[in-house]
Design an enzyme around this catalytic site. Structure first.
Site, PDB file in Angstrom:
ATOM      1  N   ASP A   1      38.168  47.464 -62.537  1.00  0.00           N
ATOM      2  CA  ASP A   1      37.887  47.271 -64.025  1.00  0.00           C
ATOM      3  C   ASP A   1      37.980  45.659 -64.253  1.00  0.00           C
ATOM      4  O   ASP A   1      38.194  44.899 -63.189  1.00  0.00           O
ATOM      5  CB  ASP A   1      38.645  47.903 -64.948  1.00  0.00           C
ATOM      6  CG  ASP A   1      40.371  47.773 -64.867  1.00  0.00           C
ATOM      7  OD1 ASP A   1      40.839  46.506 -64.222  1.00  0.00           O
ATOM      8  OD2 ASP A   1      41.268  48.629 -65.023  1.00  0.00           O
TER       9      ASP A   1
ATOM     10  N   SER B   1      51.179  47.095 -63.442  1.00  0.00           N
ATOM     11  CA  SER B   1      49.974  47.970 -63.129  1.00  0.00           C
ATOM     12  C   SER B   1      49.602  47.821 -61.679  1.00  0.00           C
ATOM     13  O   SER B   1      48.995  48.706 -61.119  1.00  0.00           O
ATOM     14  CB  SER B   1      48.944  47.882 -64.132  1.00  0.00           C
ATOM     15  OG  SER B   1      48.324  46.349 -64.051  1.00  0.00           O
TER      16      SER B   1
ATOM     17  N   HIS C   1      42.053  45.082 -62.946  1.00  0.00           N
ATOM     18  CA  HIS C   1      42.681  45.272 -61.574  1.00  0.00           C
ATOM     19  C   HIS C   1      41.635  45.584 -60.455  1.00  0.00           C
ATOM     20  O   HIS C   1      40.401  46.167 -60.661  1.00  0.00           O
ATOM     21  CB  HIS C   1      43.281  46.792 -61.927  1.00  0.00           C
ATOM     22  CG  HIS C   1      44.167  46.859 -63.251  1.00  0.00           C
ATOM     23  ND1 HIS C   1      43.751  47.410 -64.361  1.00  0.00           N
ATOM     24  CD2 HIS C   1      45.284  46.523 -63.340  1.00  0.00           C
ATOM     25  CE1 HIS C   1      44.707  47.130 -65.102  1.00  0.00           C
ATOM     26  NE2 HIS C   1      45.774  46.757 -64.555  1.00  0.00           N
TER      27      HIS C   1
END
Length: 360
Positions: free
Chosen positions: A335, A44, A338
């Protein structure tokens, strides 16, 4: 507590000429190296939207993700804006944003100048991707082979080989494996201790680089691990009092050991792959410096994310109904897992500094 958090998240959740850039305004670095394309593999941290096009709950193509991206578009990047590959491609003068390979609207120009094959939630251990149903690192070269075939149809085999040989290849993976396959669930506890699991992951990384090398890639930039013990969701999982939040030093120490092993592996790979350039990207130091010296970077919060409480929200839990902080640029994390665009920008400059110091 940590296995429960993971389970909850899973369930809810036109020109091929090489471009040279001598002054990258985004990073204030004098760049004289040139690359025709950038190719990205990983998780990610570098997935620019591939998970939008697969059957997985691990997606971020919804508000408030992308809040600071141009036109406020939720592209599938797990952040409020751009990721490191975007900043790097811009600094190289290649293009402003790296598209996901699986985007069906991908143009021939975008194909020629590079794409991301990364998939959020993936890892160097195939087991990491089983529950999340994302694209494991071991499968990303399969998509790369399809990319090569398509590129050959667009520019011809000879030119395609030049693009692949000259491309800047970014690899970023390993965090999901250690966080969710070792620390937070017992998936690999009965088979490995942390030392053995690190070695297992690094062997898989070696095999991946060799496979990409055999397909024509020559310049590799491989990211180490960030301080995993400072990831907000990890702090939440390991502390009973949500108001007493500090980094987990044992997990940070494991990350440093992994990075030391990775550096040694990179020297070995460089020597064993003729004509290659394999560079270690130090993620740990710039991130820990942002945590220890937040005022230097304009941060006011480094232990929780901007989205929601910042303690557990990520992916489907960070959504249109979730309140967000007023100024994400003051948060190290967007978040609970991340980094924010502001943090990625700092990391990008550090990586570019390191790369061109290495190359000079």
């Amino acid at each position: 507590m940590a296995p429960f958090l993971l389970f909850l998240l899973m369930m809810i959740s036109t020109n091929t000429t090489t471009t040279t850039c001598h002054a990258a305004s985004n990073n204030n670095i004098n760049i004289t190296r040139s690359f025709p394309a950038i190719l990205v593999f990983g998780d990610s941290t570098v997935d620019t939207g591939n998970n939008n096009f697969i059957l997985s709950l691990f997606k971020s193509n919804h508000y408030p993700y992308g809040r600071e991206f141009p036109n406020h578009i939720a592209t599938g990047r797990f952040s409020n804006g751009r990721l490191v590959p975007d900043f790097v491609a811009s600094a190289f003068g290649i293009k402003e944003f790296i598209p996901p390979y699986l985007d069906p609207s991908l143009s021939d120009y975008e194909l020629r100048t590079g794409v991301s094959f990364a998939s959020a939630g993936s890892g160097l251990d195939d087991l990491t991707s089983v529950v999340s149903k994302v694209i494991p690192m071991s499968a990303q070269p399969t998509f790369f082979k399809k990319y090569i075939k398509r590129l050959e149809r667009v520019v011809g085999k000879e030119e395609a080989n030049k693009i692949i040989n000259g491309a800047f290849v970014v690899i970023s993976a390993g965090s999901n494996d250690i966080l969710f396959n070792f620390y937070d669930t017992p998936a690999r506890w009965f088979q490995f201790n942390i030392t053995g699991y690190q070695d297992f992951l690094l062997q898989n990384l070696h095999d991946l680089v060799k496979q990409l090398y055999d397909l024509g890639c020559r310049t590799f930039a491989i990211s180490g691990l960030a301080p995993l013990g400072c990831v907000p969701i990890q702090i939440t999982a390991k502390f009973n009092n949500p108001f007493t939040r500090s980094c987990l030093e044992d997990e940070n120490a494991d990350a440093r050991v992994y990075n030391s092993k990775l550096e040694k592996l990179i020297h070995t790979m460089q020597a064993s792959l003729p004509g290659s350039e394999v560079i270690y990207l130090n993620i740990y130091d710039p991130v820990i410096d942002m945590i220890n010296n937040p005022q230097k970077y304009g941060f006011v919060e480094t232990k929780r994310g901007c989205c929601g409480t910042g303690l557990v929200e990520t992916g489907p839990l960070c959504n249109v109904f979730t309140p967000v902080c007023l100024n994400p640029s003051q948060y190290l994390f967007w978040d609970a897992i991340h980094p924010s665009e502001a943090a990625y920008k700092v990391v990008s400059k550090s990586l570019l500094d390191s790369f061109f110091n290495h190359a000079s």
